[in-house]
Design a protein around this motif. Structure first.
Motif, PDB file in Angstrom:
ATOM      1  N   LEU A 154       0.822  -1.206   0.000  1.00 22.80           N
ATOM      2  CA  LEU A 154       0.000   0.000   0.000  1.00 22.80           C
ATOM      3  C   LEU A 154       0.860   1.263   0.000  1.00 22.80           C
ATOM      4  CD1 LEU A 154      -2.707   1.486   0.264  1.00 22.80           C
ATOM      5  CD2 LEU A 154      -2.543   1.169   2.743  1.00 22.80           C
ATOM      6  N   LEU A 155       1.875   1.300   0.861  1.00 22.78           N
ATOM      7  CA  LEU A 155       2.710   2.497   0.987  1.00 22.78           C
ATOM      8  C   LEU A 155       3.492   2.783  -0.284  1.00 22.78           C
ATOM      9  CD1 LEU A 155       4.027   2.019   4.646  1.00 22.78           C
ATOM     10  CD2 LEU A 155       2.081   3.366   3.850  1.00 22.78           C
ATOM     11  N   MET A 156       3.955   1.735  -0.990  1.00 19.05           N
ATOM     12  CA  MET A 156       4.712   1.940  -2.214  1.00 19.05           C
ATOM     13  C   MET A 156       3.829   2.465  -3.338  1.00 19.05           C
ATOM     14  SD  MET A 156       7.808   1.733  -1.805  1.00 19.05           S
ATOM     15  CE  MET A 156       7.918   2.188  -3.522  1.00 19.05           C
ATOM     16  N   VAL A 157       2.611   1.986  -3.437  1.00 20.25           N
ATOM     17  CA  VAL A 157       1.685   2.482  -4.461  1.00 20.25           C
ATOM     18  C   VAL A 157       1.466   3.987  -4.276  1.00 20.25           C
ATOM     19  CG1 VAL A 157      -0.709   2.426  -5.245  1.00 20.25           C
ATOM     20  CG2 VAL A 157       0.521   0.288  -4.867  1.00 20.25           C
ATOM     21  N   ILE A 158       1.293   4.432  -3.035  1.00 19.84           N
ATOM     22  CA  ILE A 158       1.082   5.857  -2.751  1.00 19.84           C
ATOM     23  C   ILE A 158       2.305   6.672  -3.164  1.00 19.84           C
ATOM     24  CG2 ILE A 158       0.763   7.546  -0.905  1.00 19.84           C
ATOM     25  CD1 ILE A 158      -0.890   5.407   0.586  1.00 19.84           C
ATOM     26  N   GLN A 159       3.495   6.189  -2.810  1.00 15.49           N
ATOM     27  CA  GLN A 159       4.721   6.923  -3.139  1.00 15.49           C
ATOM     28  C   GLN A 159       4.910   7.089  -4.641  1.00 15.49           C
ATOM     29  OE1 GLN A 159       8.486   6.360  -0.930  1.00 15.49           O
ATOM     30  NE2 GLN A 159       7.435   4.667   0.070  1.00 15.49           N
ATOM     31  N   LEU A 160       4.760   5.982  -5.378  1.00 12.68           N
ATOM     32  CA  LEU A 160       4.994   6.033  -6.816  1.00 12.68           C
ATOM     33  C   LEU A 160       3.957   6.926  -7.511  1.00 12.68           C
ATOM     34  CD1 LEU A 160       5.912   2.283  -7.464  1.00 12.68           C
ATOM     35  CD2 LEU A 160       7.465   4.247  -7.352  1.00 12.68           C
ATOM     36  N   ALA A 161       2.737   6.945  -6.996  1.00  9.08           N
ATOM     37  CA  ALA A 161       1.699   7.813  -7.568  1.00  9.08           C
ATOM     38  C   ALA A 161       2.062   9.281  -7.373  1.00  9.08           C
ATOM     39  CB  ALA A 161       0.349   7.503  -6.926  1.00  9.08           C
ATOM     40  N   ILE A 162       2.569   9.635  -6.192  1.00 11.51           N
ATOM     41  CA  ILE A 162       2.942  11.032  -5.927  1.00 11.51           C
ATOM     42  C   ILE A 162       4.105  11.462  -6.818  1.00 11.51           C
ATOM     43  CG2 ILE A 162       3.906  12.596  -4.194  1.00 11.51           C
ATOM     44  CD1 ILE A 162       2.286  11.063  -2.090  1.00 11.51           C
ATOM     45  N   ILE A 163       5.078  10.581  -7.004  1.00 11.29           N
ATOM     46  CA  ILE A 163       6.208  10.914  -7.882  1.00 11.29           C
ATOM     47  C   ILE A 163       5.713  11.168  -9.300  1.00 11.29           C
ATOM     48  CG2 ILE A 163       8.283   9.980  -8.983  1.00 11.29           C
ATOM     49  CD1 ILE A 163       8.929   8.576  -6.363  1.00 11.29           C
ATOM     50  N   ALA A 164       4.808  10.317  -9.788  1.00  7.82           N
ATOM     51  CA  ALA A 164       4.278  10.476 -11.142  1.00  7.82           C
ATOM     52  C   ALA A 164       3.564  11.820 -11.291  1.00  7.82           C
ATOM     53  CB  ALA A 164       3.321   9.324 -11.471  1.00  7.82           C
ATOM     54  N   VAL A 165       2.768  12.197 -10.291  1.00  6.14           N
ATOM     55  CA  VAL A 165       2.055  13.475 -10.343  1.00  6.14           C
ATOM     56  C   VAL A 165       3.044  14.639 -10.270  1.00  6.14           C
ATOM     57  CG1 VAL A 165       0.413  14.953  -9.138  1.00  6.14           C
ATOM     58  CG2 VAL A 165      -0.064  12.516  -9.376  1.00  6.14           C
ATOM     59  N   PHE A 166       4.064  14.526  -9.422  1.00 10.73           N
ATOM     60  CA  PHE A 166       5.061  15.593  -9.271  1.00 10.73           C
ATOM     61  C   PHE A 166       5.767  15.856 -10.602  1.00 10.73           C
ATOM     62  CE2 PHE A 166       8.585  18.056  -7.945  1.00 10.73           C
ATOM     63  CZ  PHE A 166       8.370  18.492  -6.653  1.00 10.73           C
ATOM     64  N   ILE A 167       6.234  14.794 -11.252  1.00 11.57           N
ATOM     65  CA  ILE A 167       6.941  14.957 -12.524  1.00 11.57           C
ATOM     66  C   ILE A 167       5.996  15.507 -13.594  1.00 11.57           C
ATOM     67  CG2 ILE A 167       8.101  13.707 -14.394  1.00 11.57           C
ATOM     68  CD1 ILE A 167       9.344  11.894 -12.304  1.00 11.57           C
ATOM     69  N   SER A 168       4.752  15.056 -13.588  1.00  6.61           N
ATOM     70  CA  SER A 168       3.770  15.553 -14.568  1.00  6.61           C
ATOM     71  C   SER A 168       3.531  17.049 -14.393  1.00  6.61           C
ATOM     72  CB  SER A 168       2.451  14.798 -14.422  1.00  6.61           C
ATOM     73  OG  SER A 168       2.620  13.431 -14.713  1.00  6.61           O
ATOM     74  N   LEU A 169       3.415  17.496 -13.141  1.00 10.24           N
ATOM     75  CA  LEU A 169       3.211  18.921 -12.882  1.00 10.24           C
ATOM     76  C   LEU A 169       4.439  19.738 -13.258  1.00 10.24           C
ATOM     77  CD1 LEU A 169       1.253  18.802  -9.486  1.00 10.24           C
ATOM     78  CD2 LEU A 169       0.371  19.489 -11.724  1.00 10.24           C
ATOM     79  N   CYS A 170       5.628  19.201 -12.984  1.00  4.31           N
ATOM     80  CA  CYS A 170       6.863  19.885 -13.408  1.00  4.31           C
ATOM     81  C   CYS A 170       6.872  20.028 -14.930  1.00  4.31           C
ATOM     82  CB  CYS A 170       8.096  19.097 -12.966  1.00  4.31           C
ATOM     83  SG  CYS A 170       8.575  19.325 -11.249  1.00  4.31           S
ATOM     84  N   TRP A 171       6.538  18.945 -15.630  1.00  5.10           N
ATOM     85  CA  TRP A 171       6.482  18.928 -17.092  1.00  5.10           C
ATOM     86  C   TRP A 171       5.540  20.035 -17.596  1.00  5.10           C
ATOM     87  CZ3 TRP A 171       8.229  14.629 -20.440  1.00  5.10           C
ATOM     88  CH2 TRP A 171       7.833  14.771 -21.770  1.00  5.10           C
ATOM     89  N   HIS A 172       4.340  20.078 -17.037  1.00  7.70           N
ATOM     90  CA  HIS A 172       3.344  21.072 -17.449  1.00  7.70           C
ATOM     91  C   HIS A 172       3.838  22.489 -17.165  1.00  7.70           C
ATOM     92  CE1 HIS A 172      -0.336  23.561 -16.974  1.00  7.70           C
ATOM     93  NE2 HIS A 172      -0.775  22.820 -17.983  1.00  7.70           N
ATOM     94  N   TYR A 173       4.458  22.702 -16.021  1.00  4.10           N
ATOM     95  CA  TYR A 173       4.965  24.024 -15.639  1.00  4.10           C
ATOM     96  C   TYR A 173       6.074  24.471 -16.589  1.00  4.10           C
ATOM     97  CZ  TYR A 173       6.800  27.752 -12.635  1.00  4.10           C
ATOM     98  OH  TYR A 173       7.221  28.968 -12.136  1.00  4.10           O
ATOM     99  N   ILE A 174       6.986  23.552 -16.928  1.00  3.15           N
ATOM    100  CA  ILE A 174       8.115  23.887 -17.808  1.00  3.15           C
ATOM    101  C   ILE A 174       7.618  24.244 -19.202  1.00  3.15           C
ATOM    102  CG2 ILE A 174      10.195  22.957 -18.924  1.00  3.15           C
ATOM    103  CD1 ILE A 174      10.396  21.086 -16.370  1.00  3.15           C
ATOM    104  N   VAL A 175       6.696  23.448 -19.736  1.00  2.00           N
ATOM    105  CA  VAL A 175       6.151  23.706 -21.072  1.00  2.00           C
ATOM    106  C   VAL A 175       5.412  25.037 -21.096  1.00  2.00           C
ATOM    107  CG1 VAL A 175       4.466  22.919 -22.793  1.00  2.00           C
ATOM    108  CG2 VAL A 175       6.031  21.275 -21.738  1.00  2.00           C
ATOM    109  N   ALA A 176       4.640  25.324 -20.045  1.00  2.00           N
ATOM    110  CA  ALA A 176       3.907  26.590 -19.983  1.00  2.00           C
ATOM    111  C   ALA A 176       4.854  27.788 -19.943  1.00  2.00           C
ATOM    112  CB  ALA A 176       2.997  26.602 -18.756  1.00  2.00           C
ATOM    113  N   ALA A 177       6.005  27.638 -19.290  1.00  2.76           N
ATOM    114  CA  ALA A 177       6.937  28.752 -19.138  1.00  2.76           C
ATOM    115  C   ALA A 177       7.888  28.898 -20.320  1.00  2.76           C
ATOM    116  CB  ALA A 177       7.749  28.570 -17.852  1.00  2.76           C
TER     117      ALA A 177
END
Length: 443
Positions: A154-177
């Protein structure tokens, strides 16, 4: 506590997927966010390159662990390999050095997790959180590896999901800027104004994020088909960790290229708030706390197995360290001792604990690579390794991990040297000043 039974044995219950999840839990992938600011500062803002260098050393070392665990599928990890391949005295000293890693890592993880909880609940004393981590982890580990494994999934699924969202948001922020072209840059890896020695200093800290991949070898006696499962899991964990850490630090740099942070320890939280607002900041904070609990749980299980191996071989008093609980078949005394040792975190700083952890890990990693090199030339063991895997890669691993060892700060080297000196004194007392053989397992 019930009377332990020295005739009991560790129970083989872990399959390939469970072992892989344990390995990822040891790494606690979200730690890359907790240490980003510190490594950025130490490496002169070449964090991605520091992680890439650390990845090379760790992946090559993982290959060495994989070869050795096939030959020695026992719970002692680097201690066992060095004892068998080099010498009993050196084996004991490597095991003694590894205790710095194994003993201090659960304490450091609980200390870090408590510090993050204190950010969210400022009115609660930090020692309350540390104690809570210790008690809950200790109970789960005493009950057995299967109970701890269910929580890990359970704990690993939560961690990997947060990393995926973090990188996705970074990606979106970089492209927007900066547009899509902003996603490709050599700057996270190269800065002509930063000396390589500075990047190596960052790599010595970055390697902390990988600590734990080797601890999988301590679960060999609780894994089904360990000679096949453990080597694959160790290599996969090292590879996955390298991709996650280099990738995360790469995108964090592109999203926030300046090295200036209001709080270096909370750099990733500033980036999280910048790319995702207050809600995502809270999600990342919660995720890092979960990551530290998962890692602490796994590492406490591992230190219990290392102490068990040392006790079973009579390197430490067997009646205390070398026995298992008759019902749970876990090294209860060792787990309780690890939990009690965690209370030292009440008095230590994060910097001091991290230094001691890295010293013990790099000594063990260097020894394992040397053992793999020695294995290549052992006439009694033929593992089929050729020139590349049997000679060149272990040498690269030994040089890289040895270089990271000497790249630690002066205080870490001094404290680690004092610990090794204490181990020499203990060994001298056990061997009548080296006139008698190192104590071995009793027949």
């Amino acid at each position: 506590m019930s009377e332990a039974n020295s005739g009991a044995s560790l129970k083989r219950t872990l399959g390939p997927f469970s072992v892989l999840l344990f390995g990822l839990a040891f790494l606690a992938p979200l730690i890359v966010f907790g240490t980003y600011g510190v490594i950025s500062q130490a490496s002169g803002n070449t964090t991605a390159l520091s992680y890439a260098i650390a990845s090379i050393g760790v992946i090559v070392t993982a290959l060495s662990y994989g070869r050795l665990v096939k030959v020695f599928p026992a719970a002692g990890s680097a201690y066992t390999y060095t004892r068998k391949m080099l010498s009993p005295n050196l084996g004991f000293m490597v095991g003694w050095a590894a205790l710095l890693d194994y003993f201090f890592i659960p304490m450091l993880i609980w200390l870090l997790g408590a510090s993050y909880l204190s950010m969210a609940f400022v009115d609660v004393p930090q020692w309350v959180w540390i104690l809570g981590f210790i008690v809950f982890s200790t109970v789960l580990n005493v009950l057995g590896i299967q109970v701890a494994n269910r929580f890990n999934i359970l704990l690993m699924v939560i961690q990997l999901a947060i990393i995926a969202v973090f990188i996705s948001l970074c990606w979106h922020y970089i492209v927007a800027a900066n547009g899509p072209g902003g996603l490709l840059s050599a700057k996270p890896f190269f800065n002509q104004d930063v000396p390589f020695a500075t990047t190596m200093a960052g790599a010595a800290i970055a390697a902390y994020s990988f600590l734990g991949f080797d601890a999988l070898s301590t679960l060999s006696e609780e894994t089904r088909d360990p000679s096949r499962t453990i080597p694959r899991a160790i290599l996969l964990v090292a590879l996955i960790g390298g991709v996650l850490y280099v990738g995360s630090s790469y995108f964090m740099y592109l999203a926030h290229p300046a090295m200036a942070f209001a709080n270096v320890d909370g750099a990733a939280f500033e980036i999280a708030r910048m790319i995702g607002g207050d809600l995502f900041f809270a999600v990342v904070l919660a995720g890092i706390i979960i990551a530290h609990f998962a890692a602490g749980l796994s590492f406490q299980a591992s230190v219990g197995r290392l102490l068990y191996a040392l006790g079973r071989d009579n390197q430490l008093p067997r009646k205390l360290f070398g026995v298992l609980h008759p019902r749970y078949r876990t090294p209860v005394f060792n787990i309780l001792l690890s939990g009690a040792f965690g209370t030292v975190g009440f008095a230590l700083t994060i910097a001091t604990a991290t230094s001691l952890v890295n010293f013990g890990a790099f000594v063990a990693f260097t020894a394992v690579n040397l053992c793999a090199l020695r294995l290549t030339f052992d006439a009694g063991v033929k593992d089929g390794a050729g020139l590349l895997r049997g000679v060149i890669l272990p040498i690269i691993g030994a040089i890289t991990t040895g270089w990271m060892l000497v790249s630690l700060d002066k205080d870490a080297l001094i404290m680690g040297g004092i610990w090794l000196g204490a181990g020499v004194v203990y060994l001298a007392c056990r061997t009548s000043f080296f006139r008698s053989p190192v104590p071995d397992a009793l027949a």
